[in-house]
Design a protein around this motif. Structure first.
Motif, short mmCIF file in Angstrom:
data_model
loop_
_atom_site.label_atom_id
_atom_site.label_comp_id
_atom_site.label_asym_id
_atom_site.label_seq_id
_atom_site.Cartn_x
_atom_site.Cartn_y
_atom_site.Cartn_z
N TYR A 22 0.85 -1.19 0.00
CA TYR A 22 0.00 0.00 0.00
C TYR A 22 0.89 1.24 0.00
O TYR A 22 2.07 1.17 0.35
N ARG A 23 0.31 2.36 -0.39
CA ARG A 23 1.02 3.64 -0.33
C ARG A 23 0.73 4.29 1.01
O ARG A 23 -0.43 4.48 1.37
N ASP A 24 1.80 4.63 1.74
CA ASP A 24 1.58 5.28 3.03
C ASP A 24 1.18 6.74 2.83
O ASP A 24 0.93 7.18 1.69
N SER A 25 1.14 7.51 3.92
CA SER A 25 0.60 8.87 3.85
C SER A 25 1.45 9.81 3.01
O SER A 25 0.98 10.89 2.62
N VAL A 26 2.69 9.43 2.72
CA VAL A 26 3.53 10.26 1.83
C VAL A 26 3.82 9.54 0.51
O VAL A 26 4.71 9.94 -0.23
N GLY A 27 3.06 8.48 0.22
CA GLY A 27 3.16 7.84 -1.08
C GLY A 27 4.21 6.75 -1.21
O GLY A 27 4.45 6.27 -2.32
N VAL A 28 4.84 6.34 -0.09
CA VAL A 28 5.87 5.31 -0.15
C VAL A 28 5.22 3.93 -0.08
O VAL A 28 4.40 3.66 0.81
N TRP A 29 5.60 3.04 -1.00
CA TRP A 29 5.06 1.69 -0.99
C TRP A 29 5.57 0.95 0.25
O TRP A 29 6.77 0.93 0.54
N THR A 30 4.63 0.35 0.96
CA THR A 30 4.90 -0.27 2.26
C THR A 30 4.12 -1.57 2.34
O THR A 30 3.11 -1.74 1.66
N VAL A 31 4.58 -2.50 3.18
CA VAL A 31 3.84 -3.75 3.39
C VAL A 31 4.14 -4.26 4.79
O VAL A 31 5.16 -3.91 5.39
N ALA A 45 6.91 -2.15 -3.78
CA ALA A 45 6.42 -1.62 -5.06
C ALA A 45 6.43 -2.68 -6.15
O ALA A 45 5.72 -2.56 -7.15
N GLN A 46 7.23 -3.72 -5.97
CA GLN A 46 7.35 -4.77 -6.97
C GLN A 46 6.50 -5.99 -6.64
O GLN A 46 6.51 -6.98 -7.38
N MET A 47 5.75 -5.94 -5.54
CA MET A 47 4.89 -7.06 -5.15
C MET A 47 3.59 -7.05 -5.94
O MET A 47 3.15 -6.01 -6.42
N GLN A 48 2.95 -8.20 -6.02
CA GLN A 48 1.61 -8.27 -6.56
C GLN A 48 0.67 -7.50 -5.66
O GLN A 48 0.74 -7.58 -4.44
N ARG A 49 -0.22 -6.72 -6.26
CA ARG A 49 -1.13 -5.89 -5.50
C ARG A 49 -2.30 -6.71 -4.93
O ARG A 49 -2.66 -7.75 -5.43
N GLY A 50 -2.90 -6.15 -3.88
CA GLY A 50 -4.11 -6.73 -3.33
C GLY A 50 -3.86 -7.70 -2.19
O GLY A 50 -2.75 -7.83 -1.68
N MET A 51 -4.92 -8.37 -1.79
CA MET A 51 -4.88 -9.28 -0.65
C MET A 51 -4.24 -10.62 -1.04
O MET A 51 -4.36 -11.07 -2.18
N PRO A 52 -3.56 -11.25 -0.08
CA PRO A 52 -2.97 -12.56 -0.35
C PRO A 52 -4.03 -13.65 -0.44
O PRO A 52 -5.14 -13.50 0.07
N ALA A 53 -3.67 -14.75 -1.07
CA ALA A 53 -4.59 -15.88 -1.18
C ALA A 53 -4.81 -16.53 0.19
O ALA A 53 -5.89 -17.05 0.47
#
Length: 219
Positions: A22-31, A45-53
């Motif tokens: 997800y993008r945090d409050s300043v736009g940085v991709w985070t997980v 940023a290189q991960m598959q988007r969305g919820m895991p299986a």
């Protein structure tokens, strides 16, 4: 020094556990628990988007990633601070660096190394405005040993395929989070135990990336 269990819960309650990039409050991709590319290894940023299986498996993998990130930030604080610290002071500084990455350049660090333990420098890092509560909690922890986290309310967040948070799926207790971290393979010592001797190993992020690719695949 190593971060205490209370310090781990402090960071987890500030960050939460987010099940996908997800993008945090300043736009940085985070997980996961505040992991960004700046921590090394996995780039959200290189991960598959969305919820895991498999949500349960994903939580274990992401807590394993958190455990590895803590090793890095503990080492950074140990390197930057040249004077003895109490456990709660060390925990507050690990939380600060985990969030800002600023331990080597902060005026806070300069002051502490001069013997100034007032912690005024925490409040020099107040952007974005959403972070002010955390800075106040870290400063209070450094000054008084008052852990803001109660250990009973660590949120696990949903995320959509556009990288937006979509509400809390559930919360877990601190005890449950520590149990899950142990299940994920954490060998983190308690605050009173000596650190384990490091042994050569393959890059930690290789196994994390492999696990994530399996869990998110075919979602």
């Amino acid at each position: 020094m190593k971060i205490s269990d209370s310090g781990i819960l402090e960071i987890a309650e500030h960050e939460g556990i987010v099940l996908g990039p997800y993008r945090d409050s300043v736009g940085v991709w985070t997980v996961g628990v505040g992991h960004t590319a700046a921590a090394g290894g996995l780039n959200p940023a290189q991960m598959q988007r969305g919820m895991p299986a498999d949500v349960s498996a994903a939580v274990l993998v992401l807590l394993g990633l958190f455990d590895e990130d803590l090793d890095k930030y503990e080492a950074r604080v140990n390197s930057a601070i040249k004077v003895p610290l109490k456990q709660h002071q060390f925990d507050a500084l690990v939380s600060f660096d985990f969030n800002t990455g600023g331990i080597y350049r902060a005026k806070l660090t300069e002051a502490i190394n001069r013997g100034d333990m007032r912690g005024d420098g925490f409040m020099g890092w107040l952007k974005p405005k959403e972070i002010i509560r955390r800075r106040k909690a870290e400063q209070a922890l450094f000054r008084t040993g008052d852990y803001d986290a109660n250990g009973d309310n660590i949120p696990i967040w949903r995320v959509d395929e556009s990288g937006n948070l979509r509400g809390i799926l559930k919360t877990i207790s601190g005890a449950e989070m520590r149990r899950l971290m142990a299940s994920a393979g954490s060998s983190r010592p308690t605050s009173t135990a000596p650190p384990a001797t490091e042994t050569p190993a393959s890059p930690w992020w290789a196994s994390i990336i492999a696990a994530i690719s399996r869990i998110w695949k075919g979602k």
